[in-house]
Write an enzyme that holds these catalytic residues in place. Structure first.
Site, mmCIF file in Angstrom:
data_model
loop_
_atom_site.group_PDB
_atom_site.id
_atom_site.type_symbol
_atom_site.label_atom_id
_atom_site.label_comp_id
_atom_site.label_asym_id
_atom_site.label_seq_id
_atom_site.Cartn_x
_atom_site.Cartn_y
_atom_site.Cartn_z
ATOM 1 N N GLY A 90 25.335 55.744 -5.448
ATOM 2 C CA GLY A 90 26.481 55.118 -4.823
ATOM 3 C C GLY A 90 27.368 54.426 -5.842
ATOM 4 O O GLY A 90 28.295 55.017 -6.356
ATOM 5 N N SER A 186 23.077 61.112 -9.128
ATOM 6 C CA SER A 186 24.367 60.435 -9.074
ATOM 7 C C SER A 186 24.292 59.059 -9.749
ATOM 8 O O SER A 186 23.921 58.972 -10.913
ATOM 9 C CB SER A 186 24.832 60.340 -7.621
ATOM 10 O OG SER A 186 26.197 59.989 -7.550
ATOM 11 N N TYR A 187 24.602 57.962 -9.024
ATOM 12 C CA TYR A 187 24.476 56.649 -9.644
ATOM 13 C C TYR A 187 23.009 56.302 -9.907
ATOM 14 O O TYR A 187 22.708 55.339 -10.609
ATOM 15 C CB TYR A 187 25.133 55.566 -8.787
ATOM 16 C CG TYR A 187 25.451 54.308 -9.568
ATOM 17 C CD1 TYR A 187 26.603 54.230 -10.345
ATOM 18 C CD2 TYR A 187 24.583 53.221 -9.563
ATOM 19 C CE1 TYR A 187 26.881 53.092 -11.088
ATOM 20 C CE2 TYR A 187 24.857 52.084 -10.294
ATOM 21 C CZ TYR A 187 26.003 52.021 -11.063
ATOM 22 O OH TYR A 187 26.267 50.902 -11.805
ATOM 23 N N ASP A 386 29.363 71.087 -9.017
ATOM 24 C CA ASP A 386 29.757 69.707 -8.728
ATOM 25 C C ASP A 386 30.911 69.332 -9.644
ATOM 26 O O ASP A 386 30.813 69.485 -10.871
ATOM 27 C CB ASP A 386 28.564 68.779 -8.962
ATOM 28 C CG ASP A 386 28.926 67.307 -8.827
ATOM 29 O OD1 ASP A 386 29.883 66.992 -8.093
ATOM 30 O OD2 ASP A 386 28.238 66.480 -9.451
#
Length: 470
Positions: A90, A186-187, A386
């Protein structure tokens, strides 16, 4: 508010850089463990052979911070399998919403938002899988101190996650000393190495109750601001999504360091890039967007993960199904969600947590250098469709480490087909996953299962020769 234009790719990267339950928990670890056991889920029209548990672990008594978890034992012989933690990013997104409900967990949600189906490629085929909603304010995790929700950051997240693990192991003592691995995406590219670093330091400081951390693996991971940003522009251009002129202008007017505040010139060229890009899902550029969001680009910009399975039953709206399911009172009751601390509306990602993030280093490559020396098994993987944290960004970050190559670039195979490409360095292995977007286990679940199998065994990804020999 995010701007409804191509700048969301940059905005995401920039923003990324940015009680009563305790009284009712029994004191005996095994009693606590059994009180967390989930007997059956609403909409579960099938039986499972494995046990799973959900509940809270208090990580700070004074503030009343508690992290929600969901733990799934291996489908067969869990006592012989390692323990694997999965963390979504996130910052502000739920590992229950993504990792469990649409990626590596066994329970996935049908389009009606009320019934479940069994994921045939769940990672609990090869490991015991633990999911945490982290930090507080995400998913069902909470704090009795309201200011905590406005003061999350990398340092406290790592500290609280370590506290969680130590207390969770007290509740599940059969996993003390078990081989332990951390995974995420991701994060999670910040969370995973930072938590690994915290564990290594903790283990050095105490000889008792150490956590048997063996390694970590991250996918499409935010790693280094400069290389992440550089890779986005190059990927967009090389994939044919923006023009030559726009690509040159982006590199000219959008500075990479510190890249915290864009200029008017950069904003103008981003508007042009937005028009050239069109209405696509940047997390998976070759698959359709969810129809519910086609005319809601502003909503799309706020989502941290949107993707679907790529097959004849492709469903790009998996996130929407999770929102329906986890807001059902009967589901929350089955998962032992504390009614006094349950959110008024459960969301996949917390805008409050995301918008008020306090600390985020520009790079975690220094953490990689430190942990490579420590001898941990470290893998980085990347779905190659991506555009948010693309394969180009990850390769730039790895190249900057200047690690000697142990095994050169080559394709790897699954059932005789190229699953992606891989290169092994001294202390780090890189694996790309062909045709996968930001959420590799969602887009290519079979290939993702092959990935975790080889990671846990410490083996190279299979080659064509290995397949023919078998």
């Amino acid at each position: 508010m995010f701007k409804p234009r191509w700048a969301f790719v940059l905005t995401i990267l920039l923003n990324l850089h940015l009680g009563s339950v305790f009284a009712t928990i029994p004191t005996d670890p095994l009693v606590q463990q059994q009180s967390d056991r989930v007997l059956r889920l609403p909409g579960q029209n099938f039986n499972v052979s494995f046990a799973h548990y959900a509940g809270y672990v208090n990580v700070n008594e004074e503030a009343g911070r508690a992290l929600f978890y969901w733990f799934v034992e291996a489908a067969e012989d869990p006592a012989s399998k390692p323990l694997v933690l999965w963390l979504n990013g996130g910052p502000g997104c739920s590992s229950i919403a993504y990792g469990m409900a649409e990626e590596v967990g066994p329970f996935h949600i049908h389009a009606d938002g009320k019934t479940l189906y069994l994921n045939p490629y769940s990672w609990n085929q090869v490991a015991n899988i633990l999911f945490i909603d982290s930090p507080v304010g995400v998913g069902f995790s909470y704090s009795n101190t309201s200011s905590d929700l406005l003061s999350n950051g990398d340092k406290r997240t790592a500290k609280d996650s370590l506290a969680f693990l130590l207390k969770w192991l007290e509740r599940f003592p059969q996993y003390i000393g078990r081989e332990f691995y951390i995974t995420g995406e991701s994060y999670g590219g910040h969370y995973v190495p930072q938590l690994s670093q915290a564990i290594v330091k903790y283990n050095l400081a105490t000889k008792e109750n150490s956590i048997n951390l063996k390694g970590y693996m991250v996918g499409n991971a935010l790693t280094d601001d400069y290389h992440d940003h550089l890779g986005v522009f190059q990927f967009m251009w090389s994939a044919g999504l923006i023009s030559d002129q726009t690509y040159k202008a982006l590199n000219l007017f959008c500075d990479f360091q510190p890249f915290i505040h864009t200029s008017n010139s950069c904003d103008s060229i981003l508007d042009i890039a937005s028009a050239e890009l069109g209405n696509i899902d940047p997390y998976s550029i070759y698959t359709p967007s969810c129809p519910a969001n086609v005319s809601q680009s502003n909503r799309l910009l706020k989502r941290m993960h949107v993707a679907g399975r790529i097959n004849e039953k492709y469903d790009p709206c998996t996130e929407e199904h999770s929102v329906v399911y986890f807001n059902l009172p009967e589901v929350q009751k089955a998962l032992h969600v504390d009614r006094n601390h349950a959110p008024s509306k459960w969301t996949t990602c917390s805008e409050v947590v995301h918008a008020t993030w306090k600390d985020s280093p520009r790079t975690v490559l220094d953490v990689y250098r430190e942990l490579i020396i420590s001898g941990l098994r470290i893998w980085m993987f990347s779905g190659d469709t991506d555009a948010v944290i693309p394969v180009t960004s990850t390769r730039y970050s790895i190249d900057s480490l200047k690690l000697p190559t142990v095994k050169p670039w080559r394709p790897w195979y699954d059932d005789g087909q190229v699953g992606g490409w891989t290169q092994e360095y001294a202390g780090l292995t890189f694996v790309s996953v062909r045709g996968a977007g930001h959420e590799v286990p969602l887009h290519r679940p079979k290939l993702a299962l092959a990935l975790i199998i080889n990671f846990l065994s410490g083996s190279s990804m299979p080659s064509a020769q290995l397949l023919s020999d078998s």
